[in-house]
Write an enzyme that holds these catalytic residues in place. Structure first.
Site, PDB file in Angstrom:
ATOM      1  N   LYS A   1       0.986  -1.288  -0.127  1.00 46.18           N
ATOM      2  CA  LYS A   1      -0.170  -0.083  -0.155  1.00 46.18           C
ATOM      3  C   LYS A   1       0.985   1.226   0.038  1.00 46.18           C
ATOM      4  O   LYS A   1       2.048   1.056  -0.139  1.00 46.18           O
ATOM      5  CB  LYS A   1      -0.946   0.025   1.190  1.00 46.18           C
ATOM      6  CG  LYS A   1      -1.931  -1.205   0.963  1.00 46.18           C
ATOM      7  CD  LYS A   1      -2.973  -0.986   0.080  1.00 46.18           C
ATOM      8  CE  LYS A   1      -3.806  -2.332  -0.584  1.00 46.18           C
ATOM      9  NZ  LYS A   1      -4.733  -2.930   0.622  1.00 46.18           N
TER      10      LYS A   1
HETATM   11  C1  LIG Z   1      -5.557  -4.204   1.004  1.00 46.82           C
HETATM   12  C2  LIG Z   1      -7.064  -3.679   1.022  1.00 46.82           C
HETATM   13  C3  LIG Z   1      -7.898  -3.936   2.327  1.00 46.82           C
HETATM   14  C4  LIG Z   1      -7.288  -4.638   3.314  1.00 46.82           C
HETATM   15  O1  LIG Z   1      -5.915  -4.061   3.852  1.00 46.82           O
HETATM   16  P1  LIG Z   1      -5.288  -4.993   5.061  1.00 46.82           P
HETATM   17  O2  LIG Z   1      -4.386  -3.945   5.724  1.00 46.82           O
HETATM   18  O3  LIG Z   1      -4.522  -5.954   4.155  1.00 46.82           O
HETATM   19  O4  LIG Z   1      -6.290  -5.578   5.824  1.00 46.82           O
HETATM   20  C5  LIG Z   1      -9.169  -3.542   2.367  1.00 46.82           C
HETATM   21  N1  LIG Z   1      -9.555  -2.861   1.333  1.00 46.82           N
HETATM   22  C6  LIG Z   1      -9.168  -2.621  -0.237  1.00 46.82           C
HETATM   23  C7  LIG Z   1      -9.946  -2.098  -0.878  1.00 46.82           C
HETATM   24  C8  LIG Z   1      -7.581  -3.038  -0.217  1.00 46.82           C
HETATM   25  O5  LIG Z   1      -7.129  -2.900  -1.395  1.00 46.82           O
END
Ligand SMILES: *Cc1c(COP(=O)(O)O)cnc(C)c1O
Length: 393
Positions: free
Chosen positions: A192
């Protein structure tokens, strides 16, 4: 062959490594001073004092965005019999947390330009049982929050923004994280826009919601472990007020996130420059390029998500294979939720069609965009897309 360019890589420098090492040496590994500082700094970075009504905003550090979404829904009292509007164009985490609470996610089609939830389609999906809406700012392009707030008010719904793709950006002149939504949830997953390996943050201006999420984040204990060991009350005493979860962020992760937070605007600017390069390098090809934000709104460029057009000389799967053969990793965001067996079965055979998502899925491909890419890598990705679509690779 030249080196393979991966689809995504984290951007970790010496400062992150030193911060983690120093936490390891400090003797405090779990949730403590670094997590508390990260919560404060995360809010400060949104400059809440510059925005009317934003003074109350607080942040709760968690060990994933999935945990944060779950905590927010739980704190809002979502439970069995309730329905929650979720775009089908998302990662399964957005919808699975609704199931954790025994409620039902109602999958909504997306707008073909942005691939964000289409509020006109969402309006058609509202029933007397609808309790909340969870929009996703897909790829990092925010859902217009004025329209979102009007929609929620018109239908009496709570709003939890899945902002896993959209840190740090302004939307309609105000940072995503501030505004009228009940809660906004960010992800610090490894790929991310800022990362702590695993981690997340929930932001809310509702003190009751914040208090409930703090309690439920750590076993339903009314005081968190750090306060227990540093306050003047007897250190052994605590009270369990609910069957909570184990969702706290470690100080090891938080110390890394604190450094990433200081770099997050610079990292976004780098991704934005990469997106600008792609926009010009890919002009004139049989591609639909990503939508650009309206004035006053920014794009976080977590993803650079293309669509092949009808005149492309090959299908999406073939395109991705050729890109990979030429040394460039690509991916698809997203396989619509209603294409997965679990969600398809849950919806049942009579569920409304989601034709925009179906049509766009067949064409969707994401190409690499991460802040540690070199200029040479960015240029090679653009040239490789062109070569593949012109039949030269
Ligand atoms: C990555 C992601 C999540 C989950 O994030 P985590 O920190 O891995 O739990 C939720 N929603 C979207 C749209 C994502 O891309």
């Amino acid at each position: 062959m030249t080196d393979f360019i991966p689809f995504a890589l984290p951007d970790i420098g010496d400062a992150e490594i030193e911060a983690v090492v120093s936490t390891l040496r400090s003797g405090w590994l779990t949730t403590g001073p670094n997590a508390a500082a990260l919560e404060r700094e995360f809010v400060e970075a949104m400059h809440p004092s510059a925005h009317v009504g934003a003074a109350q905003v607080q942040a709760v550090a968690v060990n994933s965005a999935t945990a944060g979404l779950h905590l927010a829904l739980e704190a809002l009292g979502v439970g069995p019999g309730d329905e929650v509007l979720v775009p089908t164009w998302t990662f399964t985490a957005t919808a699975e947390v609704v199931r954790y609470l025994g409620a039902t996610p109602v999958l909504v089609d997306v707008h073909p330009d942005t691939l964000n939830i289409d509020l006109a389609r969402a309006a058609e999906a509202v029933t007397p049982r609808t309790k909340a809406i969870m929009p996703v700012h897909f790829a990092g392009l925010p859902v217009p929050r004025g329209a979102l707030a009007d929609f929620a008010a018109a239908h009496g719904l709570r709003v939890i923004e899945d902002a896993a793709h959209s840190h740090p950006v302004d939307s309609e002149g105000m940072p995503v994280g501030l505004g009228t939504s009940d809660a906004v949830v960010f992800s610090f997953y490894a790929t991310k826009t800022m990362t702590s390996g695993e981690g997340g943050m929930v932001v809310s201006a509702d003190p009751q919601l914040i208090a409930r999420m703090r309690t439920m984040r750590l076993h339903g204990i009314s005081r968190d472990v750090f306060n227990r060991y540093t306050s003047t009350a007897p250190s052994w005493h605590y009270e369990v007020v609910a069957p909570g979860f184990k969702y706290n962020l470690t100080d090891v992760a938080a110390s890394m996130a604190r450094v990433q937070l200081t770099r997050s605007v610079a990292m976004r600017e780098r991704r934005s420059a990469i997106a600008d390069h792609y926009d010009s390098a890919l002009a004139g090809l049989p591609l639909r390029l990503p939508s650009r934000p309206a004035p006053g709104t920014q794009h976080a460029w977590h993803l650079y998500a293309l669509r092949l057009t009808d005149d492309a000389p090959m299908g999406r799967d073939d395109f991705i294979q050729r890109m990979s053969d030429a040394g460039v990793g690509c991916s698809v965001h997203f396989i619509p939720l209603h294409h997965h067996p679990y969600w398809r079965d849950l919806r049942g055979a009579d569920a409304p069609a989601l034709p925009v998502a179906d049509a766009q899925f067949a064409r969707a491909v994401s190409i690499p965009i991460f802040s540690s890419m070199t200029d040479a890598q960015v240029e090679r990705v653009g040239q490789t897309v062109r070569a593949v679509l012109e039949g030269r690779s």
